[in-house]
Structure formats: structure tokens, C-alpha cells
Design a protein around this motif. Structure first.
Motif, PDB file in Angstrom:
ATOM      1  N   GLY A   1       0.797  -1.221   0.000  1.00  0.00           N
ATOM      2  CA  GLY A   1       0.000   0.000   0.000  1.00  0.00           C
ATOM      3  C   GLY A   1       0.829   1.269   0.000  1.00  0.00           C
ATOM      4  O   GLY A   1       0.270   2.374   0.058  1.00  0.00           O
ATOM      5  N   VAL A   2       2.152   1.168  -0.086  1.00  0.00           N
ATOM      6  CA  VAL A   2       3.002   2.353  -0.087  1.00  0.00           C
ATOM      7  C   VAL A   2       2.855   3.104  -1.411  1.00  0.00           C
ATOM      8  O   VAL A   2       2.637   2.510  -2.466  1.00  0.00           O
ATOM      9  CB  VAL A   2       4.481   1.949   0.131  1.00  0.00           C
ATOM     10  CG1 VAL A   2       5.055   1.238  -1.089  1.00  0.00           C
ATOM     11  CG2 VAL A   2       5.331   3.161   0.499  1.00  0.00           C
ATOM     12  N   SER A   3       2.941   4.423  -1.341  1.00  0.00           N
ATOM     13  CA  SER A   3       3.040   5.231  -2.556  1.00  0.00           C
ATOM     14  C   SER A   3       4.505   5.238  -2.980  1.00  0.00           C
ATOM     15  O   SER A   3       5.389   5.481  -2.155  1.00  0.00           O
ATOM     16  CB  SER A   3       2.567   6.659  -2.289  1.00  0.00           C
ATOM     17  OG  SER A   3       1.191   6.683  -1.963  1.00  0.00           O
ATOM     18  N   TYR A   4       4.758   4.970  -4.264  1.00  0.00           N
ATOM     19  CA  TYR A   4       6.159   4.831  -4.671  1.00  0.00           C
ATOM     20  C   TYR A   4       6.392   5.285  -6.102  1.00  0.00           C
ATOM     21  O   TYR A   4       5.480   5.312  -6.934  1.00  0.00           O
ATOM     22  CB  TYR A   4       6.620   3.377  -4.528  1.00  0.00           C
ATOM     23  CG  TYR A   4       6.008   2.407  -5.512  1.00  0.00           C
ATOM     24  CD1 TYR A   4       6.578   2.196  -6.776  1.00  0.00           C
ATOM     25  CD2 TYR A   4       4.858   1.685  -5.197  1.00  0.00           C
ATOM     26  CE1 TYR A   4       6.013   1.303  -7.687  1.00  0.00           C
ATOM     27  CE2 TYR A   4       4.293   0.786  -6.096  1.00  0.00           C
ATOM     28  CZ  TYR A   4       4.874   0.607  -7.339  1.00  0.00           C
ATOM     29  OH  TYR A   4       4.322  -0.263  -8.237  1.00  0.00           O
ATOM     30  N   ILE A   5       7.640   5.623  -6.362  1.00  0.00           N
ATOM     31  CA  ILE A   5       8.165   5.859  -7.705  1.00  0.00           C
ATOM     32  C   ILE A   5       9.455   5.060  -7.807  1.00  0.00           C
ATOM     33  O   ILE A   5      10.357   5.224  -6.984  1.00  0.00           O
ATOM     34  CB  ILE A   5       8.451   7.346  -7.967  1.00  0.00           C
ATOM     35  CG1 ILE A   5       7.159   8.167  -7.908  1.00  0.00           C
ATOM     36  CG2 ILE A   5       9.148   7.532  -9.316  1.00  0.00           C
ATOM     37  CD1 ILE A   5       7.389   9.673  -8.005  1.00  0.00           C
ATOM     38  N   ALA A   6       9.545   4.178  -8.797  1.00  0.00           N
ATOM     39  CA  ALA A   6      10.735   3.351  -8.988  1.00  0.00           C
ATOM     40  C   ALA A   6      11.335   3.646 -10.354  1.00  0.00           C
ATOM     41  O   ALA A   6      10.624   3.684 -11.362  1.00  0.00           O
ATOM     42  CB  ALA A   6      10.381   1.869  -8.878  1.00  0.00           C
ATOM     43  N   LEU A   7      12.647   3.849 -10.361  1.00  0.00           N
ATOM     44  CA  LEU A   7      13.372   4.191 -11.583  1.00  0.00           C
ATOM     45  C   LEU A   7      14.316   3.051 -11.945  1.00  0.00           C
ATOM     46  O   LEU A   7      15.127   2.624 -11.124  1.00  0.00           O
ATOM     47  CB  LEU A   7      14.176   5.478 -11.379  1.00  0.00           C
ATOM     48  CG  LEU A   7      13.415   6.665 -10.767  1.00  0.00           C
ATOM     49  CD1 LEU A   7      14.378   7.789 -10.428  1.00  0.00           C
ATOM     50  CD2 LEU A   7      12.327   7.157 -11.719  1.00  0.00           C
ATOM     51  N   GLU A   8      14.213   2.552 -13.180  1.00  0.00           N
ATOM     52  CA  GLU A   8      15.120   1.507 -13.662  1.00  0.00           C
ATOM     53  C   GLU A   8      15.727   1.954 -14.981  1.00  0.00           C
ATOM     54  O   GLU A   8      15.285   2.933 -15.592  1.00  0.00           O
ATOM     55  CB  GLU A   8      14.378   0.171 -13.810  1.00  0.00           C
ATOM     56  CG  GLU A   8      13.637  -0.243 -12.549  1.00  0.00           C
ATOM     57  CD  GLU A   8      13.678  -1.735 -12.275  1.00  0.00           C
ATOM     58  OE1 GLU A   8      14.666  -2.404 -12.642  1.00  0.00           O
ATOM     59  OE2 GLU A   8      12.703  -2.231 -11.669  1.00  0.00           O
ATOM     60  N   ASP A   9      16.751   1.209 -15.470  1.00  0.00           N
ATOM     61  CA  ASP A   9      17.506   1.710 -16.622  1.00  0.00           C
ATOM     62  C   ASP A   9      18.263   0.572 -17.281  1.00  0.00           C
ATOM     63  O   ASP A   9      18.553  -0.457 -16.649  1.00  0.00           O
ATOM     64  CB  ASP A   9      18.487   2.793 -16.140  1.00  0.00           C
ATOM     65  CG  ASP A   9      19.171   3.526 -17.291  1.00  0.00           C
ATOM     66  OD1 ASP A   9      18.588   3.612 -18.380  1.00  0.00           O
ATOM     67  OD2 ASP A   9      20.295   4.008 -17.085  1.00  0.00           O
ATOM     68  N   THR A  10      18.600   0.765 -18.545  1.00  0.00           N
ATOM     69  CA  THR A  10      19.486  -0.155 -19.270  1.00  0.00           C
ATOM     70  C   THR A  10      20.876   0.429 -19.465  1.00  0.00           C
ATOM     71  O   THR A  10      21.784  -0.269 -19.900  1.00  0.00           O
ATOM     72  CB  THR A  10      18.910  -0.475 -20.656  1.00  0.00           C
ATOM     73  OG1 THR A  10      18.869   0.733 -21.440  1.00  0.00           O
ATOM     74  CG2 THR A  10      17.505  -1.052 -20.552  1.00  0.00           C
ATOM     75  N   GLY A  11      21.047   1.708 -19.165  1.00  0.00           N
ATOM     76  CA  GLY A  11      22.234   2.433 -19.580  1.00  0.00           C
ATOM     77  C   GLY A  11      23.542   1.967 -18.994  1.00  0.00           C
ATOM     78  O   GLY A  11      24.601   2.150 -19.612  1.00  0.00           O
ATOM     79  N   LYS A  12      23.529   1.371 -17.802  1.00  0.00           N
ATOM     80  CA  LYS A  12      24.765   0.940 -17.165  1.00  0.00           C
ATOM     81  C   LYS A  12      25.007  -0.556 -17.317  1.00  0.00           C
ATOM     82  O   LYS A  12      25.928  -1.099 -16.716  1.00  0.00           O
ATOM     83  CB  LYS A  12      24.737   1.299 -15.661  1.00  0.00           C
ATOM     84  CG  LYS A  12      24.543   2.782 -15.377  1.00  0.00           C
ATOM     85  CD  LYS A  12      25.661   3.619 -15.956  1.00  0.00           C
ATOM     86  CE  LYS A  12      25.566   5.080 -15.522  1.00  0.00           C
ATOM     87  NZ  LYS A  12      24.379   5.777 -16.036  1.00  0.00           N
ATOM     88  N   THR A  13      24.185  -1.229 -18.111  1.00  0.00           N
ATOM     89  CA  THR A  13      24.213  -2.689 -18.150  1.00  0.00           C
ATOM     90  C   THR A  13      24.875  -3.255 -19.392  1.00  0.00           C
ATOM     91  O   THR A  13      25.751  -4.122 -19.296  1.00  0.00           O
ATOM     92  CB  THR A  13      22.771  -3.242 -18.047  1.00  0.00           C
ATOM     93  OG1 THR A  13      22.114  -2.642 -16.928  1.00  0.00           O
ATOM     94  CG2 THR A  13      22.794  -4.756 -17.879  1.00  0.00           C
TER      95      THR A  13
END
Length: 384
Positions: free
Chosen positions: A215-227
Motif C-alpha cells: 500500500g506504499v506510494s512509490y516511484i521506482a526508476l530503472e535503466d538499461t544504460g549501465k548494463t
């Protein structure tokens, strides 16, 4: 000249001009066997993208990305794509500013996070990373140190390699429990999460299932740039809780329309290749180069700090308390070696970072060995 530079990215731009660039964490290693096959097929991928609907390419990319990461419960309809993680961070920062949400941000971390927030009028206050180191005390430490409306973490962290995954599920569970109990928005930068996935000691559990059921309000950031070694063609993903989606989406569409369909098409192939090889192409280069750096610098004034997760950067402590990172960096430039001083990572108190330097590991292993050998020469000559 380095004293005139205002942030780590400006240092990294200068490093691109040097022979032994150990500064930026972008992927400069060569292609694996499977990746070379993808490069050979780029003309076909171009025409395939040209003939495919943008929405279908976006859906396919999200599906393979989250499947690789084991995030099987993520609701892709609340995931927005950008062409760089800094754009996703900007969107998150604009949301925080629009809602006048105060933020506690982990320290140390890469300085473009506080810089982006500052540039949109959000002024983060630091929360020390060591508040997260003892799983049994995370909740109480956060109660003591977080007095803002939101908590912003980076996991795994850049530059230290620390991860809440070192506590299994409990680390994230305790952070989320704190956020729910104290009505905090949880913002988490997961741009280095692929290295936890590639590290046989960790992997990833389904974090989005935990987030959504809590039930938490969240913003999650993911990326391909460092992989993957993609010459900076990349895609970032911003996923938020359902209660935030409409407001965040409206900001996101004011910033950009879409990510290149061609980039999405060939990125999906790189993700599929890593599914097939079990992340070996990512893991092997970083592991070899970390070992090479430790071997080359053993017994020098740079002491390797073992990370929780084998991320693509190495964090070194300067053992001589009379030597500052900024001074050592200036000296190393005479040897055409560029590393990053720790000062900017300690964004609220740069003096604390004078004890550290960061070395990037995502390089071709042959070139990297030559670079760290040259680094050792420069380190040994300091003060001689």
C-alpha cells in the motif's frame, strides 16, 4: 582545471578526452559473441521497427525487461519509458516540486540526483547510507533521520555498491514498513539493479509485488544504460503506484513523446540475450576487472572497499589521511589517468569524500588492465 568543474558529469566529460578513462560508469566494453550477432542484424532490426507499432515495441520491451529482472507482478501500464535515467529522475523531481514534497536522499550517491532535484526547486536533505546497514535497526534509524515527506534511496548504491538485498527481503520490507507507517512517499533508483541480478550471491526478488501489496506510494526508476555496451543508446523506466500514476503521467507527457522504436527493438534483443546467457556477459567483465583493479592496487595507498553487490564501479579509500582525493586526482591527470574524487558523492558535505575515489569497471578487460597499471604508477609516484 578540475577545480572549476561543478559536478561529476563535467568530470566525466573531461575524462572522455584522456587515454586512461576510469571515470564514467557507462559501458565501454566490447560486444559478447551473442551481442555481435545482434549488431550484425541491425539493418533487419531497423526495418522491423519501421514496420511495427510503437505501442507494440514498448509492450515487448517492458515484458522482456521485467521478465529478465524477475519482476513478474509489475503493472506495465503504470510504467513510462524515457531515453535516459536522468529524464525519469527529472519527471520524478517535477512531481515532487509540483506537490511540494520534501525529500530525504541517501548519501553518498551520484551527484546528478541531488542536482536534478535542486534544479527543479526540490532541496533534499541527507540520510546516511549507514542507516540501512543493520537490518534490525533500519526502521528505528529511519525514524530518527527522516523528517521529510519522502525517502529517496539508490539500490544498489553508486558508488559504494551497498544494497538492501544484503539483508534478503528484510531490508526492503523494513524500509517500506517505515514509509507506510509514517506516510512517506518511497522513491527508489534501481538503475544498478542488473548487477544484483548478475551477482550469484543475490539476484532479485519481486520488489513490485512487495510494493503493491504494502500500500506504499512509490516511484521506482530503472535503466538499461549501465548494463549493456550500447554506445549510450538506452531506455529508462519509471514505474509508480496507481495512486500517483495520473499526475506523474501528465508530467511525463509534457517532457517527451516516446523512445526511438529502433532503440526499443534492438534493446529488447540485448535483454533477451542476457536472459539466454544468465547475465554472463554483464557479470564476467565486471568480475574480471574488479579482480584486476584489486591486484594492481594491492599494497598501494588505495584500499578497495568490498561492495555488497558486484556493481560496475569500485570504491577505494585513501589510506593516508594527509592525502586528499582532489589532489590525488590532479596528480593522476599527469599520467593521463582519470578517476572520480569522492567529494561530489557526498553531496551535502563534500569534504567527507576527500577520503575516497571511484574507479569505473565497465571497460574492455585488456584496456582496463593497462589503465589500472598506469593508475598504480601514478598512485605510487604521488609524494615521491
Amino acid at each position: 582545471m578540475t577545480e572549476q568543474l561543478l559536478d561529476l558529469t563535467q568530470h566525466e566529460i573531461q575524462a572522455l578526452k584522456t587515454r586512461y578513462n576510469l571515470a564514467d560508469a557507462h559501458t565501454h566494453q566490447q560486444q559478447s559473441v551473442g551481442q555481435r550477432q545482434i549488431v550484425s542484424a541491425l539493418p533487419d532490426l531497423w526495418y522491423e521497427a519501421e514496420a511495427t507499432r510503437q505501442a507494440d515495441l514498448e509492450d515487448r520491451f517492458k515484458e522482456v525487461f521485467f521478465r529478465l529482472h524477475g519482476q513478474n507482478s509489475v503493472r506495465a501500464d503504470t510504467t513510462m519509458l524515457s531515453y535516459a535515467a536522468s529524464i525519469s529522475t527529472l519527471v520524478a523531481g517535477m512531481y515532487l516540486r509540483q506537490r511540494e514534497i520534501s525529500v530525504s536522499l541517501v548519501e553518498p550517491c551520484f551527484d546528478n540526483l541531488p542536482d536534478v532535484l535542486h534544479n527543479v526547486g526540490v532541496h533534499p536533505v541527507p540520510v546516511p547510507e549507514d542507516a540501512l546497514h543493520d537490518a534490525d535497526r533500519i526502521y528505528d534509524r529511519l525514524v530518527e533521520s527522516v523528517k521529510t515527506d519522502a525517502l529517496f534511496l539508490v539500490d544498489p548504491n553508486n558508488p559504494t555498491g551497498f544494497s538492501l538485498l544484503s539483508h534478503g527481503r528484510k531490508g526492503f520490507e523494513e524500509v517500506i514498513r517505515f514509509c507506510v507507517d509514517h506516510d512517506k512517499l518511497f522513491v527508489v533508483d534501481l538503475c544498478f539493479a542488473a548487477f544484483a541480478l548478475a551477482d550469484p550471491r543475490f539476484g532479485r526478488f519481486d520488489l513490485y509485488e512487495l510494493l503493491d501489496t504494502s500500500g506504499v506510494s512509490y516511484i521506482a526508476l530503472e535503466d538499461t544504460g549501465k548494463t549493456w555496451p550500447l554506445q549510450d543508446a538506452k531506455c529508462a523506466l519509471l514505474t509508480c503506484s496507481r495512486d500517483l500514476y495520473e499526475d506523474v503521467y501528465n508530467i511525463h507527457t509534457s517532457v517527451l513523446l516516446d523512445v526511438s522504436p529502433f532503440v526499443l527493438n534492438f534493446l529488447a534483443r540485448y535483454v533477451e540475450d542476457s536472459i539466454e546467457d544468465g547475465m554472463a556477459s554483464v557479470r564476467d567483465v565486471i568480475t574480471r576487472n574488479r579482480e584486476a583493479a584489486q591486484k594492481a592496487l594491492a599494497g598501494s595507498l588505495l584500499e578497495h572497499i568490498e561492495p555488497a553487490v558486484n556493481v560496475s564501479v569500485a570504491w577505494f579509500r585513501i589510506t593516508d589521511e594527509n592525502i586528499k582525493a582532489t589532489e590525488l586526482q590532479t596528480h593522476l591527470a599527469q599520467y593521463e589517468v582519470y578517476v572520480l574524487p569522492g567529494t561530489y558523492f557526498f553531496w551535502s558535505e563534500p569534504e567527507r569524500g576527500e577520503r575516497y575515489v571511484r574507479v569505473a569497471l565497465a571497460r574492455d578487460p585488456g584496456d582496463f588492465r593497462a589503465s589500472v597499471q598506469r593508475l598504480r604508477e601514478g598512485v605510487d609516484s604521488y609524494g615521491a
